[in-house]
Design a protein around this motif. Structure first.
Motif, PDB file in Angstrom:
ATOM      1  N   ILE A  10       0.864  -1.184   0.000  1.00 17.10           N
ATOM      2  CA  ILE A  10       0.000   0.000   0.000  1.00 17.10           C
ATOM      3  C   ILE A  10       0.902   1.235   0.000  1.00 17.10           C
ATOM      4  O   ILE A  10       1.970   1.225   0.605  1.00 17.10           O
ATOM      5  N   GLY A  11       0.451   2.285  -0.655  1.00 20.69           N
ATOM      6  CA  GLY A  11       1.205   3.538  -0.636  1.00 20.69           C
ATOM      7  C   GLY A  11       0.575   4.484  -1.627  1.00 20.69           C
ATOM      8  O   GLY A  11      -0.130   4.063  -2.547  1.00 20.69           O
ATOM      9  N   ALA A  12       0.854   5.768  -1.458  1.00 15.94           N
ATOM     10  CA  ALA A  12       0.291   6.783  -2.352  1.00 15.94           C
ATOM     11  C   ALA A  12       0.771   6.539  -3.779  1.00 15.94           C
ATOM     12  O   ALA A  12       1.760   5.835  -4.002  1.00 15.94           O
ATOM     13  N   PRO A  13       0.102   7.163  -4.756  1.00 18.73           N
ATOM     14  CA  PRO A  13       0.579   7.094  -6.132  1.00 18.73           C
ATOM     15  C   PRO A  13       2.036   7.552  -6.188  1.00 18.73           C
ATOM     16  O   PRO A  13       2.378   8.576  -5.583  1.00 18.73           O
ATOM     17  N   GLY A  14       2.883   6.812  -6.859  1.00 15.35           N
ATOM     18  CA  GLY A  14       4.276   7.241  -7.013  1.00 15.35           C
ATOM     19  C   GLY A  14       5.140   6.969  -5.803  1.00 15.35           C
ATOM     20  O   GLY A  14       6.317   7.350  -5.763  1.00 15.35           O
ATOM     21  N   SER A  15       4.609   6.268  -4.790  1.00 20.03           N
ATOM     22  CA  SER A  15       5.415   6.015  -3.581  1.00 20.03           C
ATOM     23  C   SER A  15       6.448   4.913  -3.812  1.00 20.03           C
ATOM     24  O   SER A  15       7.282   4.665  -2.948  1.00 20.03           O
ATOM     25  N   GLY A  16       6.357   4.222  -4.970  1.00 20.56           N
ATOM     26  CA  GLY A  16       7.365   3.200  -5.274  1.00 20.56           C
ATOM     27  C   GLY A  16       6.844   1.777  -5.130  1.00 20.56           C
ATOM     28  O   GLY A  16       7.640   0.828  -5.074  1.00 20.56           O
ATOM     29  N   LEU A 109       2.417  -4.340   3.554  1.00 19.95           N
ATOM     30  CA  LEU A 109       3.587  -3.455   3.560  1.00 19.95           C
ATOM     31  C   LEU A 109       3.102  -2.062   3.160  1.00 19.95           C
ATOM     32  O   LEU A 109       2.426  -1.913   2.139  1.00 19.95           O
ATOM     33  N   CYS A 110       3.441  -1.059   3.947  1.00 15.15           N
ATOM     34  CA  CYS A 110       2.950   0.284   3.628  1.00 15.15           C
ATOM     35  C   CYS A 110       4.125   1.242   3.450  1.00 15.15           C
ATOM     36  O   CYS A 110       4.965   1.372   4.340  1.00 15.15           O
ATOM     37  N   LEU A 111       4.185   1.899   2.281  1.00 15.99           N
ATOM     38  CA  LEU A 111       5.271   2.848   1.990  1.00 15.99           C
ATOM     39  C   LEU A 111       4.773   4.263   2.262  1.00 15.99           C
ATOM     40  O   LEU A 111       3.742   4.674   1.718  1.00 15.99           O
ATOM     41  N   HIS A 112       5.511   4.998   3.097  1.00  6.94           N
ATOM     42  CA  HIS A 112       5.163   6.398   3.355  1.00  6.94           C
ATOM     43  C   HIS A 112       6.253   7.286   2.755  1.00  6.94           C
ATOM     44  O   HIS A 112       7.394   7.269   3.227  1.00  6.94           O
ATOM     45  N   VAL A 113       5.897   8.022   1.703  1.00  5.68           N
ATOM     46  CA  VAL A 113       6.860   8.904   1.030  1.00  5.68           C
ATOM     47  C   VAL A 113       6.216  10.292   0.977  1.00  5.68           C
ATOM     48  O   VAL A 113       5.027  10.406   0.651  1.00  5.68           O
ATOM     49  N   PRO A 114       6.963  11.368   1.309  1.00  2.00           N
ATOM     50  CA  PRO A 114       6.341  12.702   1.317  1.00  2.00           C
ATOM     51  C   PRO A 114       5.771  13.077  -0.066  1.00  2.00           C
ATOM     52  O   PRO A 114       6.352  12.734  -1.098  1.00  2.00           O
ATOM     53  N   PHE A 115       4.626  13.782  -0.047  1.00  2.42           N
ATOM     54  CA  PHE A 115       3.927  14.102  -1.295  1.00  2.42           C
ATOM     55  C   PHE A 115       4.766  14.973  -2.240  1.00  2.42           C
ATOM     56  O   PHE A 115       4.675  14.844  -3.455  1.00  2.42           O
ATOM     57  N   ASP A 116       5.615  15.883  -1.715  1.00  2.00           N
ATOM     58  CA  ASP A 116       6.402  16.729  -2.632  1.00  2.00           C
ATOM     59  C   ASP A 116       7.381  15.878  -3.441  1.00  2.00           C
ATOM     60  O   ASP A 116       7.615  16.123  -4.633  1.00  2.00           O
ATOM     61  N   GLU A 117       7.916  14.847  -2.821  1.00  2.00           N
ATOM     62  CA  GLU A 117       8.824  13.925  -3.524  1.00  2.00           C
ATOM     63  C   GLU A 117       8.057  13.191  -4.637  1.00  2.00           C
ATOM     64  O   GLU A 117       8.538  13.042  -5.765  1.00  2.00           O
ATOM     65  N   ILE A 118       6.845  12.779  -4.332  1.00  2.00           N
ATOM     66  CA  ILE A 118       6.017  12.030  -5.278  1.00  2.00           C
ATOM     67  C   ILE A 118       5.724  12.847  -6.528  1.00  2.00           C
ATOM     68  O   ILE A 118       5.877  12.376  -7.656  1.00  2.00           O
ATOM     69  N   ILE A 191       3.055  -3.407   8.294  1.00  2.00           N
ATOM     70  CA  ILE A 191       4.471  -3.095   8.500  1.00  2.00           C
ATOM     71  C   ILE A 191       4.722  -1.808   7.712  1.00  2.00           C
ATOM     72  O   ILE A 191       4.507  -1.765   6.502  1.00  2.00           O
ATOM     73  N   GLU A 192       5.190  -0.762   8.424  1.00  2.00           N
ATOM     74  CA  GLU A 192       5.305   0.553   7.776  1.00  2.00           C
ATOM     75  C   GLU A 192       6.765   0.902   7.493  1.00  2.00           C
ATOM     76  O   GLU A 192       7.645   0.600   8.292  1.00  2.00           O
ATOM     77  N   PHE A 193       6.982   1.573   6.337  1.00  2.00           N
ATOM     78  CA  PHE A 193       8.323   1.992   5.926  1.00  2.00           C
ATOM     79  C   PHE A 193       8.241   3.470   5.544  1.00  2.00           C
ATOM     80  O   PHE A 193       7.376   3.851   4.744  1.00  2.00           O
ATOM     81  N   HIS A 194       9.142   4.272   6.111  1.00  5.63           N
ATOM     82  CA  HIS A 194       9.122   5.713   5.839  1.00  5.63           C
ATOM     83  C   HIS A 194      10.406   6.115   5.129  1.00  5.63           C
ATOM     84  O   HIS A 194      11.480   5.611   5.471  1.00  5.63           O
TER      85      HIS A 194
END
Ligand code: G5P
Ligand code: MG
Length: 222
Positions: A10-16, A109-118, A191-194
């Protein structure tokens, strides 16, 4: 028959999600099932599902639950050991509940990536549509500009990667998919990954998976 490991990413669009999934597939041998790739292949074929889905995808909206559930559950019936990794599904709480009724998920598995990076990554994304192979002009550029490394075929940009659709997709993620993260947190399987960089997130994902499934010697197919 060996056991089946069932994971979702799971993760936002473009989170990888796609990038991490292809590494997981090549190292752990899990079947990678991307809901977006499945939909894009239906669009390419011009099927009824594809034509219906395209209207939603291009605007950055979610495809209706019943369409997605039918498409994905049918695919899952076929999968044997060592298991699967679902990328992009479930994306609503309803989808998560229906999936949970049919299959118990071992790890989310959850990817957390800041929106500006995305936002900055997505504008440089190019795709080989038939295989789902993903490139990025700065992060992993193709060997020959505009061409897939494996087939030499043309790369394209996704219709939903235009800036106004990306902003809509990020909004839709926050509203509809964050509840899915909470759903798996309550089940105790989250399981979260930042991080800002896939290469920094990846070793943590790999270490976690090594603790739950044995690595397979697999050819890196896509
Ligand atoms: P998709 O296809 O599931 P999204 O929006 O969830 O689409 P997306 O855009 O495919 O997710 P991703 O897979 O998380 O993103 O990310 P990626 O492609 O691996 O990486 C993004 C870019 O960044 C790539 O160019 C990559 O090379 C680069 N990159 C990776 N890591 C790094 C890094 O560290 N640094 C840099 N600089 N670059 C990096 O869904 C599409 C649509 O289908 C419908 C919806 O309409 C959705 O919007 N849909 C559904 N609708 C309802 N229910 C569902 N379950 C649905 N599933 C799909
Ligand atoms: Mg993807």
């Amino acid at each position: 028959m060996g056991s089946i490991f069932r994971a979702v990413i799971i993760g936002a669009p473009g989170s990888g999600k796609g990038t991490v999934s292809s590494r997981i597939k090549s190292i752990f041998g899990l079947k990678h099932l991307s809901s977006g790739d499945l939909l894009r292949s239906q669009i390419m074929k011009g099927s009824e599902v594809g034509q219906e889905a395209k209207k939603y995808i291009d605007e950055g909206h979610l495809v209706p639950n019943h369409v997605m559930i039918e498409l994905i559950l049918k695919e899952l019936e076929e999968i044997g050991p060592p298991g699967y990794l679902l990328d992009g599904f479930p994306r609503t709480q309803y989808q998560a509940e229906i999936l949970n009724d049919e299959h118990l998920i071992d790890a989310a598995l959850c990817l957390h990536v800041p929106f500006d990076e995305i936002v900055s990554r997505i504008k440089d994304r190019w795709l080989h549509l038939p295989s789902g192979r993903i490139y990025n002009l700065s992060f992993n550029p193709p060997k020959v500009p505009g061409r897939d490394d494996v087939t030499g075929e043309e790369l394209v940009q996704r219709d939903d990667d235009k800036p106004e659709s990306v902003l809509k997709r990020l909004e839709v993620y926050a509203a509809n998919t964050r509840p899915v993260v909470d759903f798996y947190r309550q089940k105790g399987t989250l399981i979260e990954f930042h991080g800002r960089e896939t290469n920094k997130i990846w070793p943590h994902v790999e270490k976690f998976l090594e603790s739950v499934i044995p690595p397979q010697s697999q050819k890196n197919e896509s």
